[in-house]
Design an enzyme around this catalytic site. Sequence first.
Site, PDB file in Angstrom:
ATOM      1  N   HIS A 134       0.814  -1.220   0.000  1.00 15.77           N
ATOM      2  CA  HIS A 134       0.000   0.000   0.000  1.00 15.77           C
ATOM      3  C   HIS A 134       0.851   1.275   0.000  1.00 15.77           C
ATOM      4  O   HIS A 134       0.362   2.341  -0.373  1.00 15.77           O
ATOM      5  CB  HIS A 134      -0.949   0.025   1.199  1.00 15.77           C
ATOM      6  CG  HIS A 134      -2.155  -0.849   1.021  1.00 15.77           C
ATOM      7  ND1 HIS A 134      -3.348  -0.404   0.497  1.00 15.77           N
ATOM      8  CD2 HIS A 134      -2.344  -2.165   1.281  1.00 15.77           C
ATOM      9  CE1 HIS A 134      -4.224  -1.388   0.463  1.00 15.77           C
ATOM     10  NE2 HIS A 134      -3.634  -2.479   0.937  1.00 15.77           N
ATOM     11  N   ASP A 141      -7.768  -1.676  -1.137  1.00 12.12           N
ATOM     12  CA  ASP A 141      -8.721  -2.584  -0.472  1.00 12.12           C
ATOM     13  C   ASP A 141     -10.125  -2.083  -0.809  1.00 12.12           C
ATOM     14  O   ASP A 141     -10.459  -0.927  -0.482  1.00 12.12           O
ATOM     15  CB  ASP A 141      -8.506  -2.560   1.048  1.00 12.12           C
ATOM     16  CG  ASP A 141      -7.130  -3.076   1.439  1.00 12.12           C
ATOM     17  OD1 ASP A 141      -6.547  -3.862   0.672  1.00 12.12           O
ATOM     18  OD2 ASP A 141      -6.628  -2.688   2.508  1.00 12.12           O
ATOM     19  N   GLU A 203      -6.899 -12.561   0.631  1.00 17.97           N
ATOM     20  CA  GLU A 203      -7.806 -11.461   0.993  1.00 17.97           C
ATOM     21  C   GLU A 203      -8.747 -11.131  -0.180  1.00 17.97           C
ATOM     22  O   GLU A 203      -8.279 -10.703  -1.231  1.00 17.97           O
ATOM     23  CB  GLU A 203      -6.980 -10.205   1.346  1.00 17.97           C
ATOM     24  CG  GLU A 203      -6.019 -10.455   2.493  1.00 17.97           C
ATOM     25  CD  GLU A 203      -5.108  -9.263   2.799  1.00 17.97           C
ATOM     26  OE1 GLU A 203      -5.272  -8.186   2.186  1.00 17.97           O
ATOM     27  OE2 GLU A 203      -4.236  -9.427   3.652  1.00 17.97           O
ATOM     28  N   HIS A 206      -8.275  -7.233  -1.338  1.00 17.76           N
ATOM     29  CA  HIS A 206      -7.009  -6.564  -1.682  1.00 17.76           C
ATOM     30  C   HIS A 206      -6.629  -6.841  -3.135  1.00 17.76           C
ATOM     31  O   HIS A 206      -6.488  -7.989  -3.543  1.00 17.76           O
ATOM     32  CB  HIS A 206      -5.886  -7.054  -0.759  1.00 17.76           C
ATOM     33  CG  HIS A 206      -4.541  -6.440  -1.056  1.00 17.76           C
ATOM     34  ND1 HIS A 206      -3.942  -5.488  -0.248  1.00 17.76           N
ATOM     35  CD2 HIS A 206      -3.667  -6.637  -2.077  1.00 17.76           C
ATOM     36  CE1 HIS A 206      -2.770  -5.132  -0.749  1.00 17.76           C
ATOM     37  NE2 HIS A 206      -2.577  -5.826  -1.865  1.00 17.76           N
TER      38      HIS A 206
HETATM   39  C1  LIG Z   1      -4.681  -6.533   5.940  1.00 16.98           C
HETATM   40  C2  LIG Z   1      -4.955  -5.647   4.785  1.00 16.98           C
HETATM   41  N1  LIG Z   1      -5.553  -4.419   5.156  1.00 16.98           N
HETATM   42  C3  LIG Z   1      -3.777  -5.402   3.868  1.00 16.98           C
HETATM   43  O1  LIG Z   1      -3.674  -4.327   3.356  1.00 16.98           O
HETATM   44  N2  LIG Z   1      -2.935  -6.415   3.615  1.00 16.98           N
HETATM   45  C4  LIG Z   1      -1.851  -6.235   2.707  1.00 16.98           C
HETATM   46  C5  LIG Z   1      -1.200  -7.518   2.312  1.00 16.98           C
HETATM   47  C6  LIG Z   1      -0.841  -5.231   3.193  1.00 16.98           C
HETATM   48  O2  LIG Z   1      -0.644  -5.033   4.399  1.00 16.98           O
HETATM   49  O3  LIG Z   1      -0.170  -4.677   2.289  1.00 16.98           O
HETATM   50 ZN   LIG Z   2      -4.671  -4.230   1.162  1.00 18.72          ZN
END
Ligand SMILES: C[C@@H](N)C(=O)N[C@H](C)C(=O)O
Ligand SMILES: [Zn+2]
Length: 237
Positions: A134, A141, A203, A206
């Site tokens: 991110h 997400d 997920e 995501h």
């Molecule tokens: C847990 C979720 N919000 C998320 O963004 N997971 C990905 C893999 C991340 O942390 O980059």
């Molecule tokens: Zn994510």
Amino acid sequence: MKPYQHIAIVECGEPLLPIPEPLFSLVSPHPYTTVGAPYGEKSPFYLREGVLKHLIEAQALLQKEFPGWRIQVFDAYRPIAVQQYMVDHTFRDVAQSKGLSLGRLTESERESLLELVYEFWAVPSLNPATPPPHSTGGAIDVTLVDEFGQAVAMGSPIDELSPRSYPDHFATSIDFRDRSFHEHRQRLRSIMLTAGFQQHPNEWWHFCLGDQMWAWLTMQANPDAKVTARYGAVGEG
Ligand SMILES: C[C@@H](N)C(=O)N[C@H](C)C(=O)O
Ligand SMILES: [Zn+2]
């Protein structure tokens, strides 16, 4: 290290742009701001220019079949300090939910909690060669809202640390409600993948485009392709 973190990054320099509302539905109040995540002057509702273009394409595909439906953005750009904060927050949360006291964790309890957290959250790495997805502006997400702005039922909340989060968790169920959760997840997945995104294997919410995870998943699907990431961590200076 996760396998996708070995992918080379050739930064393309695209800017982060705001995700336009009301074109998209944005979750408000933002869930990580609510728990105190340190965004400073930054906003979670930003994406790289090219990613935003593909998100617009995904929503157009959705609306061709389901007029009035929109993509709802739960989270997008995430500074590395926020990634660290949310990993720590989640660790505390999950310890508490298991009745464990942080001050009295054994090494093996600590390791198994971390393993669970890192099944779903990326490591808040400050190394430019292994940025959290991110923090590149190339990960998002999302869920869906219908023509009345109502959340579409996906069968589990975003960020739940459980097998219900796996995209195909409800695929083999014969229960009527479970079938509809699966159908909704497939609808989201189909528009996002058709628009060029890849989906996180654990997920349902995501998706990524242009980051290391995207490059790795693209090569998993096409072993002959040679793909690099074009987005590294951005906005950290
Ligand atoms: C847990 C979720 N919000 C998320 O963004 N997971 C990905 C893999 C991340 O942390 O980059
Ligand atoms: Zn994510």
